[in-house]
Design a protein around this motif. Structure first.
Motif, short mmCIF file in Angstrom:
data_model
loop_
_atom_site.label_atom_id
_atom_site.label_comp_id
_atom_site.label_asym_id
_atom_site.label_seq_id
_atom_site.Cartn_x
_atom_site.Cartn_y
_atom_site.Cartn_z
N LEU A 1 0.83 -1.21 0.00
CA LEU A 1 0.00 0.00 0.00
C LEU A 1 0.86 1.26 0.00
CD1 LEU A 1 -2.72 -1.06 2.60
CD2 LEU A 1 -3.05 -0.76 0.14
N GLY A 2 2.01 1.20 0.65
CA GLY A 2 2.88 2.37 0.72
C GLY A 2 3.75 2.56 -0.50
N ASP A 3 3.71 1.60 -1.44
CA ASP A 3 4.52 1.67 -2.66
C ASP A 3 3.75 2.43 -3.73
OD1 ASP A 3 6.09 1.31 -4.86
OD2 ASP A 3 6.06 -0.89 -4.82
N SER A 4 4.20 3.63 -4.05
CA SER A 4 3.47 4.47 -5.02
C SER A 4 3.52 3.90 -6.43
CB SER A 4 4.05 5.89 -5.01
OG SER A 4 5.42 5.87 -5.36
N THR A 5 4.41 2.92 -6.68
CA THR A 5 4.46 2.30 -8.01
C THR A 5 3.47 1.15 -8.15
OG1 THR A 5 6.20 0.70 -7.40
CG2 THR A 5 6.92 2.87 -8.16
N ILE B 1 -4.88 2.27 11.78
CA ILE B 1 -5.15 3.12 10.62
C ILE B 1 -5.78 2.24 9.55
CG2 ILE B 1 -2.84 2.72 9.64
CD1 ILE B 1 -2.86 5.57 8.60
N SER B 2 -6.64 2.81 8.73
CA SER B 2 -7.29 2.02 7.69
C SER B 2 -6.33 1.78 6.53
CB SER B 2 -8.54 2.74 7.18
OG SER B 2 -8.16 3.89 6.44
N PRO B 3 -6.58 0.75 5.71
CA PRO B 3 -5.73 0.53 4.54
C PRO B 3 -5.71 1.74 3.60
CG PRO B 3 -7.04 -1.43 4.97
CD PRO B 3 -7.55 -0.36 5.90
N LYS B 4 -6.86 2.40 3.45
CA LYS B 4 -6.92 3.57 2.57
C LYS B 4 -6.02 4.69 3.09
CE LYS B 4 -10.25 6.80 0.53
NZ LYS B 4 -11.69 7.19 0.46
N ARG C 1 -2.33 3.83 2.62
CA ARG C 1 -1.87 4.08 1.25
C ARG C 1 -1.62 5.56 1.04
NH1 ARG C 1 -4.41 1.45 -4.05
NH2 ARG C 1 -2.44 0.31 -3.90
N ALA C 2 -2.51 6.41 1.52
CA ALA C 2 -2.33 7.85 1.34
C ALA C 2 -1.06 8.32 2.03
CB ALA C 2 -3.55 8.60 1.89
N ALA C 3 -0.81 7.84 3.27
CA ALA C 3 0.39 8.24 4.00
C ALA C 3 1.65 7.75 3.31
CB ALA C 3 0.32 7.70 5.43
N ILE D 1 5.32 9.53 4.09
CA ILE D 1 5.34 9.65 5.55
C ILE D 1 5.78 8.30 6.12
CG2 ILE D 1 4.02 10.16 7.63
CD1 ILE D 1 2.08 11.74 5.87
N ASN D 2 7.05 8.19 6.43
CA ASN D 2 7.59 6.93 6.96
C ASN D 2 8.48 7.22 8.14
OD1 ASN D 2 6.60 5.04 4.89
ND2 ASN D 2 7.92 6.22 3.52
N ASP D 3 8.60 6.24 9.04
CA ASP D 3 9.51 6.35 10.18
C ASP D 3 10.82 5.69 9.81
OD1 ASP D 3 7.67 7.58 11.81
OD2 ASP D 3 6.82 5.66 12.49
#
Length: 345
Positions: A275-279, A309-312, A315-317, A322-324
């Motif tokens: 989800l965090g992968d913009s590709t 946090i929701s999956p949606k 993905r937006a974050a 926005i990562n630690d």
């Protein structure tokens, strides 16, 4: 800032005694390239004779790190591999009689994680010679009579050798999250496991139960990671592949919430990464199904319960970056030698 550092160390299991440090951390970069192998030879001159069998070489970049665990010492030695074939021979007049368990590793030409070779062992006081051109070796040194009486050879069955290999790799991999006050425990656990594998008995296996369970846990995690996308992965199948009972598997995974919870969490983590992968523009439901979550609403509730946090929103974050992130380094160099550690252990 100090409070944050202390909190981070506590989260990593590092107490007031401070993080575990190398007793030795040296490399050959301080010597001119043509003299680097000579420097490498000098590190082990009282343990063995090392020869470089290739005719010409421009340099010999090597690094050695040693951790002392009571009367034991674990050394990780890295050096040039292919084309730098070496011969290692025992000393004619040895001053040490320690056992050495060695696990060679080789870096694939195509890259990727190092491949580990089969466990080898010998006594420093016995005649021994071998040749190799691997890229490094992980060595565990221990006194010849520290927990059992043995001649100059060890009888280690193949299944025990594989078990010891897994344990030594696991031990070394745990060092970044260990503290100095963990040393007595690590030394005791390693001693008990060595005794159980080299001279098996019911008593030895009983006292070595902790490290044995740790190795089984590590093997189970490897199997889970390799088959995480397999929807038919179940605790029963893990038991079959590990050769242990269902009750034992459940007991080993109890501290992390159970084996089913562990598998589910690892799958949720995979979906979070995707989800965090913009590709990766796949629909959320498709990503969930890829990792075994067939019902979108159940997946969404499970994801939110696990991560808050929701999956949606995840993905937006992720797409906003926005990562630690955190990193830590702690160079440490003490001018002592491996032989001096073994002599004083």
């Amino acid at each position: 800032m100090q409070d944050n550092a202390q909190t981070e160390e506590a989260a990593n299991g590092i107490g007031a005694a401070g993080p575990l440090r190398c007793t030795i951390d040296i490399d050959t970069s301080s010597a001119p390239p043509a003299e680097q192998f000579d420097l490498f030879q000098s590190w082990h001159s009282s343990l063995a004779d090392v020869e470089l069998l290739c005719e010409e070489f421009d340099s010999f970049p090597a690094r050695e790190r040693v951790w002392q665990l009571g009367s034991l010492a674990l050394a990780f030695i890295e050096y040039p591999g292919t084309g730098y074939r070496r011969r290692c021979s025992s000393k004619k007049n040895p001053v040490l009689d320690h056992w050495v368990l060695s696990i060679p590793h080789t870096i694939p030409p195509e890259g990727g994680p190092a491949r580990t070779g089969q466990l080898r062992w010998h006594c420093l006081a016995a005649a021994h010679q071998d040749e190799a051109e691997d890229d490094g070796v992980l060595c565990l040194f221990f006194p010849r009579n520290f927990a059992f009486s043995q001649p100059f050879t060890l009888d280690i069955r193949p299944e025990m050798a594989a078990f010891l290999t897994d344990y030594v790799l696991l031990l070394h991999g745990s060092f970044p999250n260990r503290a100095e006050n963990d040393v007595p425990y690590m030394a005791s656990a390693t001693t008990n496991l060595l005794a159980a594998c080299i001279k098996p008995s019911r008593d030895y296996f009983f006292v070595a139960q902790g490290p044995i369970d740790a190795v089984i846990m590590a093997r189970a995690k490897k199997l889970v990671a390799a088959r995480l996308a397999d929807r038919d992965l179940t605790p029963d199948k893990l038991c079959q592949e590990l050769g242990i009972s269902r009750s034992r598997l459940y007991r080993i995974f109890e501290p992390v919430g159970g084996v089913s919870h562990y598998i589910r969490r690892q799958r949720l983590l995979k979906t979070r990464d995707a989800l965090g992968d913009s590709t990766d523009g796949s629909p959320i439901a498709s990503i969930a199904e890829r990792w075994g979550f067939m019902d979108p609403s159940t997946y969404s509730r499970t994801f939110k319960k696990e991560f808050g946090i929701s999956p949606k929103d995840a993905r937006a974050a992720g797409w906003l970056g926005i990562n630690d992130t955190s990193s830590a380094g702690r160079p440490h160099d003490v001018p002592v030698s491996l032989s001096s550690i073994l002599m004083n252990s």
